[in-house]
Design a protein around this motif. Sequence first.
Motif, mmCIF file in Angstrom:
data_model
loop_
_atom_site.group_PDB
_atom_site.id
_atom_site.type_symbol
_atom_site.label_atom_id
_atom_site.label_comp_id
_atom_site.label_asym_id
_atom_site.label_seq_id
_atom_site.Cartn_x
_atom_site.Cartn_y
_atom_site.Cartn_z
ATOM 1 N N TYR A 17 94.649 -11.584 -33.132
ATOM 2 C CA TYR A 17 95.871 -11.254 -33.879
ATOM 3 C C TYR A 17 95.510 -10.732 -35.266
ATOM 4 O O TYR A 17 96.109 -9.775 -35.764
ATOM 5 N N TRP A 18 94.514 -11.344 -35.877
ATOM 6 C CA TRP A 18 94.057 -10.931 -37.206
ATOM 7 C C TRP A 18 93.599 -9.475 -37.194
ATOM 8 O O TRP A 18 93.791 -8.739 -38.161
ATOM 9 N N TYR A 19 92.992 -9.037 -36.097
ATOM 10 C CA TYR A 19 92.453 -7.679 -35.975
ATOM 11 C C TYR A 19 93.468 -6.672 -35.429
ATOM 12 O O TYR A 19 93.102 -5.538 -35.138
ATOM 13 N N ARG A 20 94.708 -7.081 -35.275
ATOM 14 C CA ARG A 20 95.697 -6.239 -34.583
ATOM 15 C C ARG A 20 95.833 -4.853 -35.213
ATOM 16 O O ARG A 20 95.918 -3.851 -34.500
ATOM 17 N N ALA A 21 95.850 -4.762 -36.547
ATOM 18 C CA ALA A 21 96.020 -3.460 -37.200
ATOM 19 C C ALA A 21 94.812 -2.563 -36.955
ATOM 20 O O ALA A 21 94.970 -1.373 -36.654
ATOM 21 N N GLN A 22 93.618 -3.124 -37.059
ATOM 22 C CA GLN A 22 92.407 -2.322 -36.840
ATOM 23 C C GLN A 22 92.290 -1.902 -35.385
ATOM 24 O O GLN A 22 91.880 -0.768 -35.086
ATOM 25 N N LEU A 23 92.646 -2.781 -34.454
ATOM 26 C CA LEU A 23 92.607 -2.428 -33.036
ATOM 27 C C LEU A 23 93.597 -1.307 -32.734
ATOM 28 O O LEU A 23 93.311 -0.425 -31.921
ATOM 29 N N ALA A 24 94.755 -1.343 -33.376
ATOM 30 C CA ALA A 24 95.773 -0.314 -33.146
ATOM 31 C C ALA A 24 95.295 1.064 -33.588
ATOM 32 O O ALA A 24 95.747 2.081 -33.054
ATOM 33 N N GLU A 25 94.364 1.091 -34.551
ATOM 34 C CA GLU A 25 93.845 2.365 -35.064
ATOM 35 C C GLU A 25 92.534 2.776 -34.404
ATOM 36 O O GLU A 25 91.955 3.798 -34.773
ATOM 37 N N THR A 26 92.083 1.987 -33.425
ATOM 38 C CA THR A 26 90.796 2.237 -32.774
ATOM 39 C C THR A 26 91.010 2.609 -31.320
ATOM 40 O O THR A 26 91.818 1.980 -30.630
#
Length: 200
Positions: A37-46
Amino acid sequence: MRLMSELLSELWRRPWRSSLVWPIIITNILGSVYGFYWYRAQLAETPRYLWALVPDSPLSTTLFALALLLVLAGNRPGLITAVACATTIKYGLWAVGMITHYWALGGPVNFTEVMLWLSHWGMALEGFIFLRTVPVPGRALLGASLWMIFNDYMDYFRGLHPYLFSPLQENFALWLAAGLTIVAFIALVRAWVCNHLPVN
């Protein structure tokens, strides 16, 4: 403090005791869920095909829980166990180092960062504790080492490293990751040597 000291002492001596190992598995699963969940923004951009290279800490704790479950089910420790132990050590200490560095740069000491700092110390500790009890095969040692080197390359030469607290941390993050890859490799070699020595 005394209770915590006794618990750590028991964990060091008998990590595979069921009353200890199951809470560790559950804690790692819950921590992994929060980590993804913490990485959600970075995953969305990857791009999705690179997702396995982004959430370093939650991936390592997920593998750690899986490794413990596999060993409890009677499987011999192998690549998953080696990667799990090495990366919980590496990324646990990496996060502790990055947060401490951020505070040293003048960043605020917030509750969230303090909890992350403490939980990542726990990650590193569990990696060291369990790695000392399992016989790591040579191929697994090699595979885990190559994975960490590849991940460092993708993080710092292809821009996939976790978002940093400050742009001033770029060089520190790179050198810390490289140094901790060496630390984790040494821990793997020690486990490979010590756990394969003949018992007199």
